[in-house]
Scaffold this active site. Structure first.
Site, PDB file in Angstrom:
ATOM      1  N   LYS A 388       3.070  11.854  -6.438  1.00  0.00           N
ATOM      2  CA  LYS A 388       1.819  12.597  -6.441  1.00  0.00           C
ATOM      3  C   LYS A 388       2.030  13.989  -5.814  1.00  0.00           C
ATOM      4  O   LYS A 388       2.799  14.163  -4.859  1.00  0.00           O
ATOM      5  CB  LYS A 388       0.741  11.858  -5.659  1.00  0.00           C
ATOM      6  CG  LYS A 388       0.297  10.558  -6.322  1.00  0.00           C
ATOM      7  CD  LYS A 388      -0.411  10.809  -7.646  1.00  0.00           C
ATOM      8  CE  LYS A 388      -0.970   9.538  -8.261  1.00  0.00           C
ATOM      9  NZ  LYS A 388      -2.151   9.020  -7.561  1.00  0.00           N
ATOM     10  N   GLN A 448       3.635  -2.338  -0.587  1.00  0.00           N
ATOM     11  CA  GLN A 448       3.593  -1.828  -1.957  1.00  0.00           C
ATOM     12  C   GLN A 448       4.845  -0.984  -2.149  1.00  0.00           C
ATOM     13  O   GLN A 448       5.484  -0.590  -1.183  1.00  0.00           O
ATOM     14  CB  GLN A 448       2.335  -0.983  -2.167  1.00  0.00           C
ATOM     15  CG  GLN A 448       2.213   0.161  -1.192  1.00  0.00           C
ATOM     16  CD  GLN A 448       0.780   0.648  -1.035  1.00  0.00           C
ATOM     17  OE1 GLN A 448      -0.168  -0.112  -1.191  1.00  0.00           O
ATOM     18  NE2 GLN A 448       0.632   1.923  -0.727  1.00  0.00           N
ATOM     19  N   ASP A 483       1.947   6.040  -8.684  1.00  0.00           N
ATOM     20  CA  ASP A 483       3.193   6.079  -7.905  1.00  0.00           C
ATOM     21  C   ASP A 483       3.439   4.789  -7.147  1.00  0.00           C
ATOM     22  O   ASP A 483       4.347   4.719  -6.311  1.00  0.00           O
ATOM     23  CB  ASP A 483       3.174   7.259  -6.934  1.00  0.00           C
ATOM     24  CG  ASP A 483       2.002   7.210  -5.957  1.00  0.00           C
ATOM     25  OD1 ASP A 483       0.990   6.547  -6.271  1.00  0.00           O
ATOM     26  OD2 ASP A 483       2.088   7.827  -4.883  1.00  0.00           O
ATOM     27  N   ASP A 518      -1.804  -1.948   5.719  1.00  0.00           N
ATOM     28  CA  ASP A 518      -2.578  -1.240   4.702  1.00  0.00           C
ATOM     29  C   ASP A 518      -3.133  -2.233   3.684  1.00  0.00           C
ATOM     30  O   ASP A 518      -2.391  -3.019   3.095  1.00  0.00           O
ATOM     31  CB  ASP A 518      -1.670  -0.222   4.011  1.00  0.00           C
ATOM     32  CG  ASP A 518      -2.431   0.696   3.072  1.00  0.00           C
ATOM     33  OD1 ASP A 518      -3.131   1.590   3.580  1.00  0.00           O
ATOM     34  OD2 ASP A 518      -2.322   0.506   1.847  1.00  0.00           O
ATOM     35  N   ASN A 519      -4.454  -2.206   3.503  1.00  0.00           N
ATOM     36  CA  ASN A 519      -5.124  -3.032   2.491  1.00  0.00           C
ATOM     37  C   ASN A 519      -4.707  -4.508   2.525  1.00  0.00           C
ATOM     38  O   ASN A 519      -4.309  -5.077   1.497  1.00  0.00           O
ATOM     39  CB  ASN A 519      -4.853  -2.469   1.086  1.00  0.00           C
ATOM     40  CG  ASN A 519      -5.628  -1.204   0.815  1.00  0.00           C
ATOM     41  OD1 ASN A 519      -6.762  -1.053   1.246  1.00  0.00           O
ATOM     42  ND2 ASN A 519      -5.000  -0.269   0.115  1.00  0.00           N
ATOM     43  N   GLU A 547      -6.353  -2.600   7.951  1.00  0.00           N
ATOM     44  CA  GLU A 547      -7.049  -1.482   7.319  1.00  0.00           C
ATOM     45  C   GLU A 547      -7.761  -2.051   6.099  1.00  0.00           C
ATOM     46  O   GLU A 547      -7.288  -1.958   4.974  1.00  0.00           O
ATOM     47  CB  GLU A 547      -6.056  -0.383   6.940  1.00  0.00           C
ATOM     48  CG  GLU A 547      -6.707   0.917   6.459  1.00  0.00           C
ATOM     49  CD  GLU A 547      -6.768   1.051   4.942  1.00  0.00           C
ATOM     50  OE1 GLU A 547      -7.501   1.922   4.452  1.00  0.00           O
ATOM     51  OE2 GLU A 547      -6.071   0.286   4.238  1.00  0.00           O
ATOM     52  N   LYS A 657      -1.969  13.352   3.291  1.00  0.00           N
ATOM     53  CA  LYS A 657      -1.228  12.284   2.629  1.00  0.00           C
ATOM     54  C   LYS A 657      -0.294  12.836   1.550  1.00  0.00           C
ATOM     55  O   LYS A 657       0.688  12.181   1.176  1.00  0.00           O
ATOM     56  CB  LYS A 657      -2.200  11.288   1.980  1.00  0.00           C
ATOM     57  CG  LYS A 657      -2.890  10.349   2.953  1.00  0.00           C
ATOM     58  CD  LYS A 657      -3.918   9.476   2.262  1.00  0.00           C
ATOM     59  CE  LYS A 657      -3.310   8.621   1.180  1.00  0.00           C
ATOM     60  NZ  LYS A 657      -4.319   7.713   0.556  1.00  0.00           N
ATOM     61  N   TYR A 658      -0.584  14.045   1.067  1.00  0.00           N
ATOM     62  CA  TYR A 658       0.181  14.576  -0.060  1.00  0.00           C
ATOM     63  C   TYR A 658       0.912  15.869   0.263  1.00  0.00           C
ATOM     64  O   TYR A 658       1.552  16.445  -0.615  1.00  0.00           O
ATOM     65  CB  TYR A 658      -0.756  14.808  -1.260  1.00  0.00           C
ATOM     66  CG  TYR A 658      -1.559  13.592  -1.603  1.00  0.00           C
ATOM     67  CD1 TYR A 658      -0.970  12.506  -2.254  1.00  0.00           C
ATOM     68  CD2 TYR A 658      -2.898  13.494  -1.262  1.00  0.00           C
ATOM     69  CE1 TYR A 658      -1.710  11.370  -2.556  1.00  0.00           C
ATOM     70  CE2 TYR A 658      -3.647  12.362  -1.559  1.00  0.00           C
ATOM     71  CZ  TYR A 658      -3.044  11.302  -2.202  1.00  0.00           C
ATOM     72  OH  TYR A 658      -3.767  10.174  -2.499  1.00  0.00           O
TER      73      TYR A 658
END
Length: 791
Positions: A388, A448, A483, A518-519, A547, A657-658
């Protein structure tokens, strides 16, 4: 003795108030407080021995077997114990023989679950889910328990909470208070152990570790014989009905009380009761003087602290999982290592990203602002395929670093430090420096992978495939994450668990003590249950933050399986009405399982409130986060008022984040937010009332723009010997001044009602006097809030 008794608190009330069968406590009535207490002197016939004999011999008439057992037990006691709690055996004079009295309630043995004792104890809260998942509290965190406690008829009862550590040793005994007589509802605040700020690597932590584990709290119901007697005796003396029997019964009761080991009386206390019994049995005195011997502030105080408890009926022990320091009470600070120390190359104009070595400055800033935990986003290699670009664009430029959540490349996966950040040794050095500063390191673990992750080739079965045999990227329609490949847990969950456990243990050995997951709600609950159990079996000090923004059932399940804290919906609770509903939810029964951490913003969340209310709004949300929950967090850049939204989204534009952020931290002083954060953490550390999920009360405020709440911890549980009360008043409007009347229910908060309260604003040092109703004026350009401590 044939009766078993233990400790409890009660207060004597006006006899006219209670004629029902409720469990309402009785306070000393106005006429009693002014009643003359006669000189306590021996009466002519029989003295204390006779009264003691009448109190003890009637037990032999009602239960000879238990009396024989009591005598055997008594004869085996040591001399020291006998001095503390002895049983009279004197022979009574003939003048006192033959006086009958009701036998006290016996303790009835409970031999199987579901059986009732002599007193009924039911509906204890918090209750374990199916008897499997105990409530969770931090070591030394005060928390509230309730129960229904009652008996048949109009007899009065009491209740006591007994706290025991994992080895079964009693550590605390506290009286319960009846707050709803119509529902027989009793309440108490207790704690398991003493609060500590020790970190797992610090000297002395071994003593903390020994206190962790499964504690129990038992509710003991008991007949309050003294209050039952006092209620009737006052009436009988007042109307001159059967006075002698009533007072003789009272004399025997006081004598039995004095001889009861369970009351744990000192020699002085015992003497007080004995003299009172002698005086009450003296028929030469007036009825009023005899009653006054057992109905006065001195006896009332003993009833408060060392009551006579008949028919003790313990509940089943309620289990509590007691967790280490920072499991509930914590202050988090998040930064991206690649932005810490980042610079712009003057020759090329390009950004030179920071590293783990330059991130030391972020640790220094977090420590200076008073935070406990530094949270790092993933520090693993970032994939190239479908990387990204800025603001989540689908095409990355040649200098775009990509999202750290697109984990894995040919350089490695979750067990590798991104070479652009440094080496594993650099990470260990970062952890070591954090520990020197008193900070814990929390590492983001996002389960992930990018399409370039080593797992994609080594374990293709771990990923979902389309019918054409290509791997599906993650999506949450209409959102797509090109991604990222999501994990498929159906083919080989055991293999994935084993690998995750290996990776977590690797980072723990490097210095990580907390994982921010995360998640987690998008993975099987059983997966996390297995992983957390395996990791904490080897490393019990490890904590987990979820999170997760999802349904209540999933949030509760994640807490059951070991997630110590959780993100929550606090960022979207901004109006007075929303906060008055949300704060008691977070700080109520839900707080026994889901420990909500209040974050005003995150890299993914920037609400309209923070966007629109400037510096004042940032300070308001910081106050609400720091005092509204024991656990709170700040994402760096908050001190610099980074509050511009990406059009159409509730997140920052130029999202970190990017891309790599180059910040000028010297500008933080002009905003004053960093100073506010520092003050808030200092206040939290200094006040025990800020440490619990179970002591918040919303206060009445007359203005819709002013929110008020209080946190109160009683003196017995603060560790300082003094009660601690914080009153928080916040102007929610970042642009306009507001005035309001704030109502304090002094009785409910356990505050003095006979004098003004001296309160100190912990933010400014100013002092005020408060009472039941109080005027407040707050302007965003001056004071956005008061944080008042009761002096």
């Amino acid at each position: 003795m044939w009766f078993e008794l233990a400790f409890f608190r009660r207060v004597v009330d006006n006899w006219a108030i209670e004629l029902s069968t409720s469990c309402r406590l009785q306070n000393v009535s106005p006429e009693v407080s002014t009643m003359r207490v006669p000189e306590l002197k021996p009466f002519r016939m029989g003295s204390m021995a006779a009264v003691q004999h009448r109190a003890t011999t009637r037990t032999s008439n009602s239960d000879s077997t238990k009396t024989a057992k009591s005598k055997t037990t008594s004869s085996s006691k040591t001399t020291t114990k006998r001095k503390r709690a002895r049983t009279a055996t004197a022979t009574p004079p003939a003048a006192l023989h033959g006086l009958a009295s009701e036998a006290p309630a016996p303790t009835i043995e409970v031999s199987e679950p579901g059986q009732f004792g002599r007193i009924n104890v039911m509906d204890i809260t918090p209750a374990e889910e199916r008897g499997i998942f105990p409530a969770r509290v931090e070591l030394g965190e005060p928390f509230e328990m309730t129960a229904q406690v009652f008996i048949e008829g109009r007899t009065k009862v009491g209740a006591t909470a007994i706290v025991r550590n994992p080895r079964g040793k009693e550590t605390l005994r506290r009286p319960m208070t009846c707050v709803n007589p119509g529902l027989d509802r009793w309440v108490v605040t207790v704690k398991c152990g003493d609060h500590s700020d020790l970190k797992p690597w610090e000297d002395g932590y071994a003593a903390v570790k020994r206190q962790l584990g499964e504690w129990t709290v038992t509710v003991e119901g008991w007949e309050d014989t003294y209050i039952s007697w006092l209620h009737d005796a006052r009436i009988k003396v007042r109307v001159k009905d059967d006075v002698n029997n009533a007072l003789d019964s009272g004399a025997e009761l006081l004598a039995r009380w004095a001889a009861t080991p369970d009351a744990n009386l000192t020699a002085r206390d015992r003497k007080t009761l004995e003299k009172a019994a002698e005086t009450m049995a003296d028929a030469s005195l007036s009825a009023e003087d005899r009653l006054a011997a057992g109905d006065n502030p001195r006896i009332a105080t003993l009833h408060d602290t060392h009551p006579l408890r008949d028919g003790i009926s313990p509940s089943q022990p309620q289990r509590f999982k007691v967790e280490r320091p920072k499991s509930s009470f914590a202050a988090w600070y998040q930064f991206f290592p690649r932005s810490e120390g980042a610079t712009i190359n003057p020759a090329t104009g390009k950004i030179v990203q920071g590293t783990l070595k330059t991130s030391m400055v972020g640790l220094e800033r977090a420590a200076a602002e008073g935070f406990d935990i530094v949270y790092l986003p993933p520090i693993f290699p970032i994939g190239v395929t479908n990387r990204k670009g800025r603001n989540n664009s689908l095409i990355a430029g040649p200098d775009d670093p990509g999202s750290p959540f697109g984990i894995g490349s040919e350089l490695g996966g979750h067990d590798t430090v991104d070479p652009l950040l440094g080496t594993m040794d650099d990470f260990k050095a970062l952890c070591q420096r954090a520990h020197e500063l008193g900070l814990e390191i929390a590492l983001d673990f996002a389960l992930q992978c990018s399409p370039d992750h080593p797992w994609v080739k080594a374990h293709p079965a771990w990923f979902k495939h389309k019918p054409d045999d290509t791997i599906a990227f993650a999506e949450n329609p209409p959102k797509k994450y090109q991604d990222i490949y999501p994990i498929d847990f159906n083919a080989d969950m055991a293999g994935i668990e084993k690998e995750v456990e290996r990776i977590m243990n690797l980072w723990i050995e490097a210095g990580v003590t907390i994982f921010r997951i995360d998640n987690p709600h998008t993975k099987p609950v059983r997966f996390w249950q297995d992983v957390i159990a395996a990791v904490t079996k080897k490393h019990p000090e490890i904590l987990f933050l979820a999170e997760a923004f999802t349904r209540p059932g999933m949030m509760r399940a994640l807490s059951y399986v070991g997630f110590t804290q959780s993100h929550c919906y606090f960022p979207w609770r901004n109006t007075k009405e929303e906060l008055e509903e949300y704060l008691p939810t977070t700080n109520g029964d839900d707080g026994y399982y889901q420990h909500n951490t209040f974050w005003p913003t995150t890299p993914d969340i920037l609400t309209a409130y923070v966007r629109d209310n400037g510096i004042a709004g940032h300070c308001v949300r910081a106050v609400l986060a720091a005092l509204g929950s024991p656990s709170w967090g700040i994402y760096n850049g908050y001190e610099l008022i980074e509050n511009k939204q990406r059009p159409g989204f509730e997140e920052q534009i130029d999202n970190e984040k990017y891309e790599v952020k180059v910040r000028d931290w010297s500008k933080a002083k002009q905003f004053g937010v960093a100073e506010m954060l520092t003050s808030l953490n200092k206040i939290r550390r200094a006040h025990p009332a800020a440490r619990s999920y179970h002591n918040l009360t919303v206060l009445q405020s007359s203005d819709p723009g002013v929110l008020a709440f209080a946190r109160h911890t009683p003196a017995e549980l603060t560790g300082t010997g003094h009660a601690d009360t914080l009153i928080v008043v916040v102007n929610l409007d970042g642009h306009n001044a507001h005035q309001a009347m704030i109502h304090l229910d002094l009785d409910e908060l356990g505050l003095p009602t006979d004098r003004p309260l001296n309160v100190r604003d912990e933010l400014t040092g100013r002092e005020f006097q408060w009472g039941w109703d109080n005027y407040v004026s707050l302007a965003p350009w001056a004071d956005v809030a008061h944080i008042l401590s009761v002096q």
